[in-house]
Each structure stands twice: as structure tokens, then as C-alpha cells.
Design an enzyme around this catalytic site. Structure first.
Site, short mmCIF file in Angstrom:
data_model
loop_
_atom_site.label_atom_id
_atom_site.label_comp_id
_atom_site.label_asym_id
_atom_site.label_seq_id
_atom_site.Cartn_x
_atom_site.Cartn_y
_atom_site.Cartn_z
N LYS A 110 6.54 -18.70 9.17
CA LYS A 110 6.61 -18.89 10.67
C LYS A 110 5.43 -18.05 11.40
O LYS A 110 4.83 -18.25 12.32
CB LYS A 110 7.94 -19.22 11.27
CG LYS A 110 8.53 -20.44 11.12
CD LYS A 110 9.93 -20.67 11.48
CE LYS A 110 10.64 -21.77 11.01
NZ LYS A 110 12.21 -21.91 11.02
N LYS A 189 5.03 -31.19 1.61
CA LYS A 189 6.26 -31.47 1.79
C LYS A 189 6.43 -32.21 3.19
O LYS A 189 5.65 -31.84 4.22
CB LYS A 189 7.07 -30.05 2.21
CG LYS A 189 8.42 -30.03 2.51
CD LYS A 189 8.79 -28.70 3.10
CE LYS A 189 10.32 -28.98 3.91
NZ LYS A 189 10.58 -28.59 4.96
N LYS A 192 8.22 -31.86 10.17
CA LYS A 192 7.75 -32.10 11.34
C LYS A 192 6.40 -31.30 11.81
O LYS A 192 5.64 -31.33 12.37
CB LYS A 192 8.65 -32.32 12.49
CG LYS A 192 9.92 -31.30 12.49
CD LYS A 192 10.76 -31.34 13.49
CE LYS A 192 11.85 -30.60 13.36
NZ LYS A 192 12.80 -30.63 12.40
P1 ADP Z 1 11.39 -30.02 9.06
O1 ADP Z 1 10.63 -29.24 7.97
O2 ADP Z 1 10.91 -31.35 9.37
O3 ADP Z 1 11.32 -28.79 10.18
P2 ADP Z 1 14.09 -29.21 8.88
O4 ADP Z 1 13.71 -27.73 8.51
O5 ADP Z 1 14.57 -29.48 10.38
O6 ADP Z 1 13.05 -30.05 8.82
O7 ADP Z 1 15.13 -29.85 7.79
C1 ADP Z 1 16.66 -30.20 8.04
C2 ADP Z 1 17.20 -30.32 6.76
O8 ADP Z 1 16.21 -31.49 6.14
C3 ADP Z 1 17.11 -29.15 5.77
O9 ADP Z 1 18.14 -29.02 5.01
C4 ADP Z 1 15.89 -29.34 4.86
O10 ADP Z 1 15.96 -28.54 3.81
C5 ADP Z 1 15.79 -30.88 4.86
N1 ADP Z 1 14.61 -31.27 4.63
C6 ADP Z 1 13.53 -31.16 5.60
N2 ADP Z 1 12.32 -31.72 4.98
C7 ADP Z 1 12.64 -32.09 3.84
C8 ADP Z 1 11.83 -32.47 2.83
N3 ADP Z 1 10.51 -32.80 2.72
N4 ADP Z 1 12.44 -32.67 1.37
C9 ADP Z 1 13.77 -32.62 1.17
N5 ADP Z 1 14.48 -31.82 2.32
C10 ADP Z 1 13.92 -31.63 3.60
#
Ligand code: ADP
Ligand code: TRP
Length: 321
Positions: A110, A189, A192
């Protein structure tokens, strides 16, 4: 077995969130002691608009409930409704070496992306440890990106237990290798922060446009295609059972099926899969007070479990005098 996980209420819900975390949590409640919460304190590391955070919290709750979270079977609450977690977070800070936090990939990534390196972002894994340890969780289902945070939690718990006796259960991260990383439109991956997501609850037209943007290679329609390197296939398989996946694989290998055709099928599949949930979600959002009531009942259940741990911690550390 106690299973716990949280999800941040920032941004719209995408397929990565659903298949990486929510689906499994919803299934767990049938046979495990499930604890699930909306991590709105954590979301403050990226959201500084109060109205957006409050609305996002209600939406995240409606999403989970609509998709099948059952507050009778599980304990479902909003993190900030239980400020006890902040007290434990402070206590745990005193058992957290700086180096442990400095090594966290999520923090380093980050900061490398230009996000301000403030204390909230740095201490994020300590608050997450408090979430996990406060409820004596055995297992924490998360995506790959969060695994290190669960390992940090174990390290902190071990340090605390060494000082005060076995107060905390040591949690295990749980990663479903099948859906460990849901790929996004571009094959990276789905996240957002990469702008490559497919959202669960969006208008039909936008969903179709979104799916048509999935990146594919230039193999001509008549040629055989490799399902294992195709982003459309990798997303589509999440919705298919084994025979369905095999049938699609065969069509890829045989040639004669264009990416456009498969994308069209994927669009219909995603739309029809989430349509009933979207309706339920809207009903919940139309009654925010009803939603708050459900969440306040969840808070009371969670508080009961939290208070048991916190009482022990206060006594052992001398905070209770
Ligand atoms: P983002 O990467 O969109 O910011 P978050 O970090 O808010 O998503 O993730 C929320 C939950 O969903 C977490 O448990 C995260 O590990 C899971 N997650 C997010 N993106 C993925 C993905 N592409 N594949 C598998 N799990 C995911
Ligand atoms: N950090 C997690 C995420 O971004 C959310 C989270 C907060 C969490 N506290 C937790 C997940 C405790 C599991 C356990 O997805």
C-alpha cells in the site's frame, strides 16, 4: 469449531469477495460456530467520508444477509458496535514487535502504491489480531493476501500467552486453494484497487458490458483454445460444477467456440445467479432500521463472547485492580 472472518465495507462487492470469502462463510454456518463481522474500523484506513462509511456498512450487512448469512445460526455484527476490540488491540500492541509489522506485505504494497503511511495502516494487523483473538477463533478463512495477517496474529498470541499463560487460542488461516485468487478482467487478482472487478449487484446492462471487457487472446474462433490460461474460463468455472466445467473445457479444446459466445453465456449465468439475492438485498436496504435491529442483536451475541476473553485479559494484565 469457532470460525471467524470479517469483510471491509469499502467499495462494491465483487466476485473475488464472494467466491474468496463470503460463500464459504455462509456455508460454514450450517455446521460450525460462525462469527462474521463488518470491519468498519479497518475501512477507515481507506475511507474518510463519514456518510460513505455509514452507508457502506449498511450495504455490506445487506449484502451478507441477502446472500444467506443467517443471524439465528451465526453471530453477525458490525466491528465498531463492540469497541472492546480497541481495548484488546492496545493490550496486544505491547506484544507486537515493530519488525513484525514492518514485514507485512499488505502494508508495504500500500505504501509503495503511494497510500499515506499513517499509524492506522501500520497497526492494521494488530487490530485484526484483536478481532481474531477476542473471540478465541480456531479458524480464519481469508484470501491469500490476508494469510500473513493471521500468521502475525499467531505470533502476537504466542508472545502474550508466554507472558500470562494460555489465554488465547492460536488461530489457523484457511485458504481454499480452489478459489485462492479469483482473477479479474485482466487476469490479475480481482481487486477494487486494480479497477478490474465484476460486481455482484449491478444493472444488467453494466454487467454485460463489464463481462465483455474480459481480456482474451487473439485465437481465431475455429482454433482450439487453452482453458487454463483463459480469464473467461477461470471466472466461469466458479459457477460450474465438475461436469459443467469439464464440458466447457472440452468445447475450448475442440475449437469452434469463440470467446464472445462464452462471454455471453457467462453474462447470463452471473445475472441469473445473483438476481434473487439482489431482490432480497434491496428489501433489506429499504428498511435500514430493520437492518440496524438485526445488527444490534448480533452485537449482543458477540459482546457476550468478547467479555469472557476481555475479563481474563484485564485480570492477568493487571488492568483490573
Ligand atoms: P479488494 O482486493 O477488492 O480490496 P478486499 O481486500 O476488501 O478486496 O477483500 C475482502 C475479502 O475478499 C478478503 O477476505 C479477501 O481476501 C477476499 N478477496 C478479495 N479479492 C479476492 C480475489 N480476487 N480472490 C479471492 N479472494 C479475494
Ligand atoms: N483485513 C481483512 C480484509 O481486508 C478484513 C478483516 C478485518 C478480517 N479483521 C479481520 C478478516 C479478522 C479476518 C479476520 O479482508
Amino acid at each position: 469449531m469457532r470460525i471467524l472472518s470479517g469483510i471491509q465495507p469499502s467499495g462494491s462487492l465483487h466476485l473475488g469477495n464472494y467466491f474468496g470469502m463470503m460463500k464459504k462463510m455462509i456455508e460454514y454456518q450450517e455446521h460450525e460456530d460462525l462469527f462474521c463481522f463488518i470491519a468498519n474500523y479497518h475501512a477507515m484506513t481507506s475511507v474518510s467520508d463519514g456518510k460513505a462509511l455509514a452507508q457502506g456498512t449498511l450495504e455490506a450487512a445487506a449484502n451478507f444477509l441477502a446472500l444467506g448469512m443467517d443471524p439465528q445460526k451465526s453471530t453477525f455484527w458490525v466491528q465498531s458496535d463492540l469497541p472492546e476490540v480497541q481495548e484488546l488491540s492496545w493490550v496486544l500492541s505491547n506484544f507486537t514487535p515493530m519488525g513484525l509489522l514492518e514485514r507485512c506485505h499488505s502494508y508495504k504494497d500500500k505504501v509503495a502504491k503511494g497510500i499515506q503511511a499513517n499509524h492506522g495502516l501500520f497497526a492494521y494487523p494488530v487490530l485484526m489480531s484483536a478481532d481474531i483473538l477476542l473471540f478465541q477463533s480456531d479458524k480464519v478463512p481469508v484470501g491469500k493476501d490476508q494469510k500473513q495477517h493471521v500468521e502475525v496474529t499467531r505470533d502476537i498470541a504466542i508472545k502474550f500467552n508466554n507472558a500470562y499463560g494460555d489465554i488465547f487460542t492460536l488461530p489457523e488461516p484457511e485458504i481454499d486453494e480452489n478459489v485462492a485468487t479469483v482473477p479479474g478482467l485482466d487476469g490479475q487478482k480481482m481487486s477494487k484497487s486494480y479497477g478490474n472487478t465484476i460486481e455482484l449487484f449491478q444493472p444488467e446492462k453494466a454487467l454485460r458490458k463489464n463481462i465483455m471487457r474480459i481480456v482474451t487472446d487473439p485465437t481465431p474462433v475455429e482454433d482450439p483454445k487453452n482453458p487454463d490460461t483463459c480469464n473467461v474460463f477461470q471466472i466461469y468455472r466458479l459457477f460450474l460444477d465438475k461436469p459443467g466445467e469439464e464440458a466447457l473445457r472440452k468445447r475450448y479444446l475442440a475449437g469452434g467456440t469463440g470467446y464472445g459466445e462464452v462471454k455471453e453465456e457467462l453474462f447470463v449465468t452471473v445475472r441469473d445467479f445473483f438476481a434473487p439475492y439482489a431482490e432480497k438485498r434491496q428489501e433489506l436496504l429499504d428498511d435500514p432500521d430493520g437492518l440496524r435491529k438485526i445488527l444490534s442483536e448480533g452485537r449482543d451475541k458477540a459482546r457476550y463472547a468478547a467479555s469472557k476473553t476481555l475479563r481474563k485479559v484485564r485480570k492477568k494484565t493487571g488492568l483490573t485492580y
